[in-house]
Design an enzyme around this catalytic site. Structure first.
Site, PDB file in Angstrom:
ATOM      1  N   PRO A   1       1.178  -4.611  -1.195  1.00 38.12           N
ATOM      2  CA  PRO A   1       0.245  -6.426  -0.445  1.00 38.12           C
ATOM      3  C   PRO A   1       2.004  -6.993   0.060  1.00 38.12           C
ATOM      4  O   PRO A   1       1.773  -7.996   0.153  1.00 38.12           O
ATOM      5  CB  PRO A   1       0.013  -6.715  -1.795  1.00 38.12           C
ATOM      6  CG  PRO A   1       0.039  -5.738  -2.815  1.00 38.12           C
ATOM      7  CD  PRO A   1       1.135  -4.859  -2.602  1.00 38.12           C
TER       8      PRO A   1
ATOM      9  N   ASP B   1      -9.851   2.051  23.894  1.00 33.90           N
ATOM     10  CA  ASP B   1     -10.315   0.899  23.021  1.00 33.90           C
ATOM     11  C   ASP B   1      -9.526  -0.480  22.644  1.00 33.90           C
ATOM     12  O   ASP B   1      -9.004  -1.547  23.298  1.00 33.90           O
ATOM     13  CB  ASP B   1      -8.494   1.240  21.838  1.00 33.90           C
ATOM     14  CG  ASP B   1      -9.590   2.399  20.667  1.00 33.90           C
ATOM     15  OD1 ASP B   1     -10.586   2.826  21.052  1.00 33.90           O
ATOM     16  OD2 ASP B   1      -8.302   2.866  20.280  1.00 33.90           O
TER      17      ASP B   1
ATOM     18  N   GLU C   1      -0.049  -1.924 -11.984  1.00 31.11           N
ATOM     19  CA  GLU C   1       0.418  -3.524 -11.620  1.00 31.11           C
ATOM     20  C   GLU C   1       2.059  -3.598 -10.708  1.00 31.11           C
ATOM     21  O   GLU C   1       2.028  -4.293  -9.892  1.00 31.11           O
ATOM     22  CB  GLU C   1       1.495  -4.089 -12.494  1.00 31.11           C
ATOM     23  CG  GLU C   1      -0.175  -4.583 -13.230  1.00 31.11           C
ATOM     24  CD  GLU C   1      -0.951  -6.022 -12.475  1.00 31.11           C
ATOM     25  OE1 GLU C   1      -2.195  -5.704 -11.554  1.00 31.11           O
ATOM     26  OE2 GLU C   1      -0.423  -7.032 -11.842  1.00 31.11           O
TER      27      GLU C   1
ATOM     28  N   ARG D   1      -4.125   9.296  16.113  1.00 30.95           N
ATOM     29  CA  ARG D   1      -4.822   8.994  16.844  1.00 30.95           C
ATOM     30  C   ARG D   1      -4.220   8.689  17.759  1.00 30.95           C
ATOM     31  O   ARG D   1      -4.918   8.815  19.128  1.00 30.95           O
ATOM     32  CB  ARG D   1      -6.209   8.295  16.757  1.00 30.95           C
ATOM     33  CG  ARG D   1      -5.582   6.464  16.679  1.00 30.95           C
ATOM     34  CD  ARG D   1      -6.889   6.017  16.125  1.00 30.95           C
ATOM     35  NE  ARG D   1      -7.691   6.430  17.109  1.00 30.95           N
ATOM     36  CZ  ARG D   1      -8.531   5.298  17.915  1.00 30.95           C
ATOM     37  NH1 ARG D   1      -7.376   3.927  18.339  1.00 30.95           N
ATOM     38  NH2 ARG D   1      -9.090   5.453  18.125  1.00 30.95           N
TER      39      ARG D   1
HETATM   40  C1  9D3 Z   1      -1.745  -9.411  -9.434  1.00 33.82           C
HETATM   41  C2  9D3 Z   1      -0.967  -9.360  -8.516  1.00 33.82           C
HETATM   42  N1  9D3 Z   1      -1.426  -8.236  -7.598  1.00 33.82           N
HETATM   43  C3  9D3 Z   1      -0.359  -8.252  -6.338  1.00 33.82           C
HETATM   44  C4  9D3 Z   1      -1.550  -8.895  -5.200  1.00 33.82           C
HETATM   45  C5  9D3 Z   1      -0.517  -7.375  -7.817  1.00 33.82           C
HETATM   46  C6  9D3 Z   1      -0.964  -5.747  -7.683  1.00 33.82           C
HETATM   47  C7  9D3 Z   1      -2.262  -5.418  -7.065  1.00 33.82           C
HETATM   48  C8  9D3 Z   1      -2.765  -4.149  -6.071  1.00 33.82           C
HETATM   49  C9  9D3 Z   1      -0.433  -4.871  -7.160  1.00 33.82           C
HETATM   50  C10 9D3 Z   1      -0.755  -3.730  -6.579  1.00 33.82           C
HETATM   51  C11 9D3 Z   1      -2.145  -3.733  -6.024  1.00 33.82           C
HETATM   52  C12 9D3 Z   1      -2.214  -2.112  -5.482  1.00 33.82           C
HETATM   53  N2  9D3 Z   1      -2.115  -2.516  -4.073  1.00 33.82           N
HETATM   54  C13 9D3 Z   1      -1.765  -1.416  -2.908  1.00 33.82           C
HETATM   55  O1  9D3 Z   1      -1.188  -0.628  -3.271  1.00 33.82           O
HETATM   56  C14 9D3 Z   1      -1.968  -1.603  -2.226  1.00 33.82           C
HETATM   57  C15 9D3 Z   1      -2.429  -2.903  -1.322  1.00 33.82           C
HETATM   58  C16 9D3 Z   1      -2.636  -4.344  -1.515  1.00 33.82           C
HETATM   59  O2  9D3 Z   1      -3.228  -4.438  -2.832  1.00 33.82           O
HETATM   60  N3  9D3 Z   1      -3.527  -5.013   0.136  1.00 33.82           N
HETATM   61  C17 9D3 Z   1      -3.083  -4.637   0.630  1.00 33.82           C
HETATM   62  N4  9D3 Z   1      -1.966  -3.498   1.544  1.00 33.82           N
HETATM   63  C18 9D3 Z   1      -1.896  -3.135   0.682  1.00 33.82           C
HETATM   64  S1  9D3 Z   1      -0.999  -1.904   0.809  1.00 33.82           S
HETATM   65  C19 9D3 Z   1      -0.919  -0.595  -0.491  1.00 33.82           C
END
Ligand code: 9D3
Length: 272
Positions: free
Chosen positions: A97, A177, A124, A162
Site C-alpha cells: 500500500p 480500450d 501487518e 494482455r
Molecule cells: C494498519 C496499516 N495497514 C496499512 C494500510 C497495514 C496493512 C494492511 C494491508 C499492511 C498490508 C496490507 C496488505 N496489503 C497489500 O499487501 C497490498 C495492497 C493494499 O492493501 N492496497 C493497495 N494495494 C496493495 S498492493 C499490496
C-alpha cells in the site's frame, strides 16, 4: 515473459494462470508463472514465516530470511532457464500500500520487459531490512486495504500480459480500450448488442443507422460526455496532451451546459 511469485498462497494464482485471456496466453506459452513459498525456505520444525513486531503493536511481521531465500531461488531459476542475462536481472517488485500506484502507462512499460519477481506480503508487514536489501520498487493498486499482495500481483500481471503481442484475439479490442491513445485517454462509449429492443429499451438510433461517420460522431460524443461527468481529470489530461479538437471542445461545452442548467423537467424530452 515470466513472473516469479513469492507467496504463502500459491494456489490463488490459478486465477490468472488458467482462466480467461491470461490463461489462454499461458497455455500458448506466451508467458509463464512460477511460485515460491517462503514456508519451503524455513528451517525450523514449525516452518515459521512470521514473528511479533519489535517495539510492540498489533499483528505479525514477515521474517526476512525465508523471503530472501525464496527471491534468491527464483533469481537462480530464471538464470538457469536462460530468461535473464546475469547483467540485466529482472526487477524485484513488492506489492505494498506504500508503493506508487499502478496505471496503464506502467503496464505498457512493464509489458516491454521480461517479467518480474513479485513479492506478496501477508500479515501487518514485512521486515524492512528485506525491503531495503532486495526490493527494487514498491507498487500499490490504489487507496484501499487488501488482505495481502496476491490479488495485487494478479492485477499487475493481467494488465501486462494482455498487452503482449498475439495475446488478444482481436487487435481492435486493445486499441478501443479506455486509456488507449486511440480514445485520447477518454472513457469508452456504451455498447449494445441484440435484441434491438430489450425490456422496452431500444438501442440508440445512431448505432442502427449503418452510417459510419454518424456512428463515430455519436461514440465520440458519448465518450466525452461520460468522461466529463465521471472522470473530469481525464479530460484535463487529454486536453494537455493535445488530444481534443475544436469539435470535442464544443461537445464538452454543451455537456457542461446541460449539467449546470436547472432541470427543465416538465413535459417530454426535446426531440433532437
Ligand atoms: C494498519 C496499516 N495497514 C496499512 C494500510 C497495514 C496493512 C494492511 C494491508 C499492511 C498490508 C496490507 C496488505 N496489503 C497489500 O499487501 C497490498 C495492497 C493494499 O492493501 N492496497 C493497495 N494495494 C496493495 S498492493 C499490496
Amino acid at each position: 515473459m515470466r513472473f516469479d511469485l513469492i507467496t504463502l498462497f500459491p494456489e490463488m494464482f490459478s486465477a490468472v494462470r488458467d482462466q480467461g485471456v491470461c490463461g489462454r496466453a499461458h497455455a500458448r506459452g506466451l508467458w509463464s508463472l512460477e511460485t515460491w513459498n517462503p514456508r519451503d525456505f524455513t528451517t525450523d520444525v514449525h516452518r515459521t514465516v512470521d514473528d511479533r513486531p519489535y517495539g510492540g503493536g498489533p499483528g505479525m511481521v514477515m521474517l526476512a530470511e525465508p523471503l530472501a531465500l525464496a527471491v534468491e531461488a527464483a533469481r537462480e531459476a530464471r538464470l538457469r532457464a536462460g530468461i535473464d542475462r546475469p547483467d540485466r536481472p529482472v526487477p524485484v517488485v513488492l506489492l505494498s500500500p506504500a508503493g506508487r500506484t499502478h496505471d496503464q502507462a506502467r503496464a505498457q512499460h512493464g509489458a516491454q520487459g521480461s517479467g518480474a519477481i513479485l513479492i506478496c506480503g501477508r500479515y501487518e508487514g514485512i521486515d524492512q531490512r528485506f525491503i531495503d536489501r532486495l526490493v527494487d520498487e514498491e507498487v500499490s493498486l490504489g487507496d484501499f486495504v487488501l488482505s495481502g499482495g496476491e490479488l495485487g500481483a494478479m492485477i499487475l500481471m493481467d494488465s501486462m500480459v494482455r498487452l503482449l503481442p498475439g495475446v488478444l484475439h482481436d487487435a481492435e479490442s486493445a486499441i478501443q480500450d479506455s486509456f488507449n491513445p486511440a480514445l485520447s485517454g477518454l472513457l469508452d462509449s456504451p455498447h449494445y448488442t441484440r435484441p434491438e429492443v430489450w425490456r422496452g429499451q431500444s438501442v440508440p438510433e445512431s448505432l442502427l443507422s449503418g452510417h459510419h461517420a454518424r456512428i463515430a460522431v455519436w461514440r465520440r460524443e458519448q465518450s466525452l460526455a461520460l468522461t466529463v461527468a465521471r472522470r473530469p481529470d481525464l479530460i484535463d489530461r487529454a486536453r494537455s496532451a493535445g488530444a481534443l479538437d475544436a469539435r470535442d471542445e464544443q461537445v464538452l461545452d454543451r455537456a457542461r451546459g446541460a449539467r449546470d442548467e436547472p432541470a427543465r423537467d416538465q413535459g417530454p424530452d426535446d426531440a433532437v
